[in-house]
Motif scaffolding. Sequence first.
Motif, PDB file in Angstrom:
ATOM      1  N   ARG A 136       0.831  -1.206   0.000  1.00  0.00           N
ATOM      2  CA  ARG A 136       0.000   0.000   0.000  1.00  0.00           C
ATOM      3  C   ARG A 136       0.868   1.260   0.000  1.00  0.00           C
ATOM      4  N   ARG A 137       1.996   1.211   0.737  1.00  0.00           N
ATOM      5  CA  ARG A 137       2.889   2.369   0.784  1.00  0.00           C
ATOM      6  C   ARG A 137       3.495   2.634  -0.597  1.00  0.00           C
ATOM      7  N   LYS A 138       3.848   1.582  -1.312  1.00  0.00           N
ATOM      8  CA  LYS A 138       4.468   1.742  -2.623  1.00  0.00           C
ATOM      9  C   LYS A 138       3.483   2.309  -3.643  1.00  0.00           C
ATOM     10  N   GLU A 139       2.199   1.984  -3.469  1.00  0.00           N
ATOM     11  CA  GLU A 139       1.195   2.493  -4.404  1.00  0.00           C
ATOM     12  C   GLU A 139       1.107   4.015  -4.355  1.00  0.00           C
ATOM     13  N   ALA A 140       1.438   4.604  -3.204  1.00  0.00           N
ATOM     14  CA  ALA A 140       1.370   6.058  -3.052  1.00  0.00           C
ATOM     15  C   ALA A 140       2.740   6.709  -3.203  1.00  0.00           C
ATOM     16  N   TYR A 141       3.752   5.923  -3.561  1.00  0.00           N
ATOM     17  CA  TYR A 141       5.124   6.428  -3.648  1.00  0.00           C
ATOM     18  C   TYR A 141       5.286   7.344  -4.862  1.00  0.00           C
ATOM     19  N   VAL A 142       6.096   8.387  -4.706  1.00  0.00           N
ATOM     20  CA  VAL A 142       6.335   9.327  -5.803  1.00  0.00           C
ATOM     21  C   VAL A 142       7.468   8.807  -6.682  1.00  0.00           C
ATOM     22  N   GLY A 143       7.144   8.490  -7.943  1.00  0.00           N
ATOM     23  CA  GLY A 143       8.154   7.982  -8.863  1.00  0.00           C
ATOM     24  C   GLY A 143       8.444   6.506  -8.646  1.00  0.00           C
ATOM     25  N   PRO A 144       9.445   5.984  -9.354  1.00  0.00           N
ATOM     26  CA  PRO A 144       9.795   4.568  -9.221  1.00  0.00           C
ATOM     27  C   PRO A 144      10.245   4.235  -7.790  1.00  0.00           C
ATOM     28  N   TRP A 145       9.843   3.069  -7.325  1.00  0.00           N
ATOM     29  CA  TRP A 145      10.291   2.574  -6.023  1.00  0.00           C
ATOM     30  C   TRP A 145      11.414   1.583  -6.264  1.00  0.00           C
ATOM     31  N   LEU A 146      12.588   1.848  -5.669  1.00  0.00           N
ATOM     32  CA  LEU A 146      13.720   0.934  -5.782  1.00  0.00           C
ATOM     33  C   LEU A 146      14.033   0.331  -4.415  1.00  0.00           C
ATOM     34  N   PRO A 147      14.549  -0.892  -4.393  1.00  0.00           N
ATOM     35  CA  PRO A 147      14.965  -1.478  -3.116  1.00  0.00           C
ATOM     36  C   PRO A 147      16.020  -0.607  -2.447  1.00  0.00           C
ATOM     37  N   GLU A 148      16.055  -0.662  -1.134  1.00  0.00           N
ATOM     38  CA  GLU A 148      17.049   0.092  -0.375  1.00  0.00           C
ATOM     39  C   GLU A 148      18.417  -0.555  -0.537  1.00  0.00           C
ATOM     40  N   PRO A 149      19.405   0.175  -1.078  1.00  0.00           N
ATOM     41  CA  PRO A 149      20.724  -0.435  -1.277  1.00  0.00           C
ATOM     42  C   PRO A 149      21.446  -0.643   0.051  1.00  0.00           C
ATOM     43  N   VAL A 150      22.207  -1.713   0.127  1.00  0.00           N
ATOM     44  CA  VAL A 150      23.032  -1.963   1.306  1.00  0.00           C
ATOM     45  C   VAL A 150      24.458  -2.242   0.845  1.00  0.00           C
ATOM     46  N   LEU A 151      25.408  -1.563   1.466  1.00  0.00           N
ATOM     47  CA  LEU A 151      26.801  -1.873   1.176  1.00  0.00           C
ATOM     48  C   LEU A 151      27.116  -3.257   1.735  1.00  0.00           C
ATOM     49  N   THR A 152      27.888  -4.017   0.984  1.00  0.00           N
ATOM     50  CA  THR A 152      28.270  -5.362   1.417  1.00  0.00           C
ATOM     51  C   THR A 152      29.780  -5.512   1.290  1.00  0.00           C
ATOM     52  N   ALA A 153      30.335  -6.448   2.039  1.00  0.00           N
ATOM     53  CA  ALA A 153      31.765  -6.695   1.970  1.00  0.00           C
ATOM     54  C   ALA A 153      32.123  -7.212   0.578  1.00  0.00           C
ATOM     55  N   PRO A 154      33.321  -6.912   0.088  1.00  0.00           N
ATOM     56  CA  PRO A 154      33.712  -7.363  -1.257  1.00  0.00           C
ATOM     57  C   PRO A 154      33.600  -8.859  -1.457  1.00  0.00           C
ATOM     58  N   ASP A 155      33.783  -9.667  -0.380  1.00  0.00           N
ATOM     59  CA  ASP A 155      33.728 -11.115  -0.559  1.00  0.00           C
ATOM     60  C   ASP A 155      32.324 -11.613  -0.865  1.00  0.00           C
ATOM     61  N   VAL A 156      31.302 -10.779  -0.616  1.00  0.00           N
ATOM     62  CA  VAL A 156      29.938 -11.172  -0.978  1.00  0.00           C
ATOM     63  C   VAL A 156      29.828 -11.338  -2.488  1.00  0.00           C
ATOM     64  N   ALA A 157      30.537 -10.493  -3.246  1.00  0.00           N
ATOM     65  CA  ALA A 157      30.505 -10.596  -4.707  1.00  0.00           C
ATOM     66  C   ALA A 157      31.081 -11.922  -5.186  1.00  0.00           C
ATOM     67  N   GLU A 158      31.948 -12.531  -4.376  1.00  0.00           N
ATOM     68  CA  GLU A 158      32.544 -13.815  -4.744  1.00  0.00           C
ATOM     69  C   GLU A 158      31.597 -14.985  -4.463  1.00  0.00           C
ATOM     70  N   ASP A 159      30.601 -14.763  -3.611  1.00  0.00           N
ATOM     71  CA  ASP A 159      29.586 -15.774  -3.342  1.00  0.00           C
ATOM     72  C   ASP A 159      28.471 -15.578  -4.377  1.00  0.00           C
ATOM     73  N   VAL A 160      28.575 -16.295  -5.474  1.00  0.00           N
ATOM     74  CA  VAL A 160      27.696 -16.058  -6.625  1.00  0.00           C
ATOM     75  C   VAL A 160      26.228 -16.180  -6.249  1.00  0.00           C
ATOM     76  N   GLU A 161      25.894 -17.195  -5.469  1.00  0.00           N
ATOM     77  CA  GLU A 161      24.495 -17.424  -5.101  1.00  0.00           C
ATOM     78  C   GLU A 161      23.947 -16.268  -4.270  1.00  0.00           C
ATOM     79  N   LEU A 162      24.697 -15.846  -3.257  1.00  0.00           N
ATOM     80  CA  LEU A 162      24.247 -14.737  -2.415  1.00  0.00           C
ATOM     81  C   LEU A 162      24.188 -13.443  -3.200  1.00  0.00           C
ATOM     82  N   ALA A 163      25.229 -13.177  -3.997  1.00  0.00           N
ATOM     83  CA  ALA A 163      25.271 -11.931  -4.765  1.00  0.00           C
ATOM     84  C   ALA A 163      24.078 -11.815  -5.701  1.00  0.00           C
ATOM     85  N   GLU A 164      23.671 -12.926  -6.301  1.00  0.00           N
ATOM     86  CA  GLU A 164      22.533 -12.867  -7.228  1.00  0.00           C
ATOM     87  C   GLU A 164      21.225 -12.635  -6.488  1.00  0.00           C
TER      88      GLU A 164
END
Length: 319
Positions: free
Chosen positions: A98-126
């Motif tokens: 319901r909150r997204k229906e009233a959102y102004v413009g496109p709604w994008l997921p909240e980005p979170v910084l992750t440790a560089p080794d997360v990119a090496e975990d293909v399953e988690l990164a995807e």
Amino acid sequence: MNDTARDGAATDTAARDGAARGEAGRNDAATEAFVAYRNLLFTVAYEMLGSAADAEDVLQETWLRWADVDLEQVRDQRAYLVRIATRQSLNRLRTLVRRKEAYVGPWLPEPVLTAPDVAEDVELAETVSMALMLVLETLSPTERAVFVLREAFAVDYDEIAAAVDKTPAAVRQIAHRARRHVEARRPRQKVSTSTTQAVLESFQRAHSTGDLQGFLDLLAPDVVLLSDGGGVKQAALRPVIGAGKVARFVLGGSSRTDQAITTEQVTANGSPALILRLDGVLDGVMAFRVEDDGIAGLYYVRNPAKLTRAEAPTALTLR
């Protein structure tokens, strides 16, 4: 006080002390289990909600319910905690719709910084990538819960059924439908982390020099840019589509400010991304989807309420 009274008082005191020690022991055991699985529970909630702030609220609600559980009756603490977190996430997800229906413009997921080794975990990164999280937005709340639990966390159907209040047979059907829906929409081509990093370095150079042709050379012909200002910061209210329009949009935005723009390459949601600052102040996080023919997706989050996880890495795990 006679001897009988004194003995009775001593017995009552010993009983209270024993009960207090037992309660303290149960609280310690509950806390230990919750802390052990906290990162897992956050990841479950974040993948279901696309919001780190709401995921934190789910953790608080999960702890309050977990603290009242008789641990002697719990056979599998991990499964029990995931079940609580899933139910709380589902309740919150229905509110978010319901909150997204009233959102102004496109709604994008909240980005979170992750440790560089997360990119090496293909399953988690995807599973936490901005591109896949956007695809999950097209599922119903129950479909999203089932898909996340089954595909990302390998939860068995009986446990999922208990978490979403469905029969195992119904969960299997929902999982099949959600999987087919996601497969039809998820990005097909993948490039290595090093390739993405190189593309982002070229993007930074073109951005800093205002090189229009350099930008065009990096973009796929049908590239899509989504920007999320939440009605607080200036952003495109609709998707910007096509290499020419995207390049002009990005460079045009840079030319309209007299503030110094700096970019820093980081790892966000398990993939290389950029942090943009204006005069040293955080302005937003830009995530990318890079395919064989160039940058196919740009996702720029400027809404300040969604930038609380843009300064330090957040621990994510599938286990």
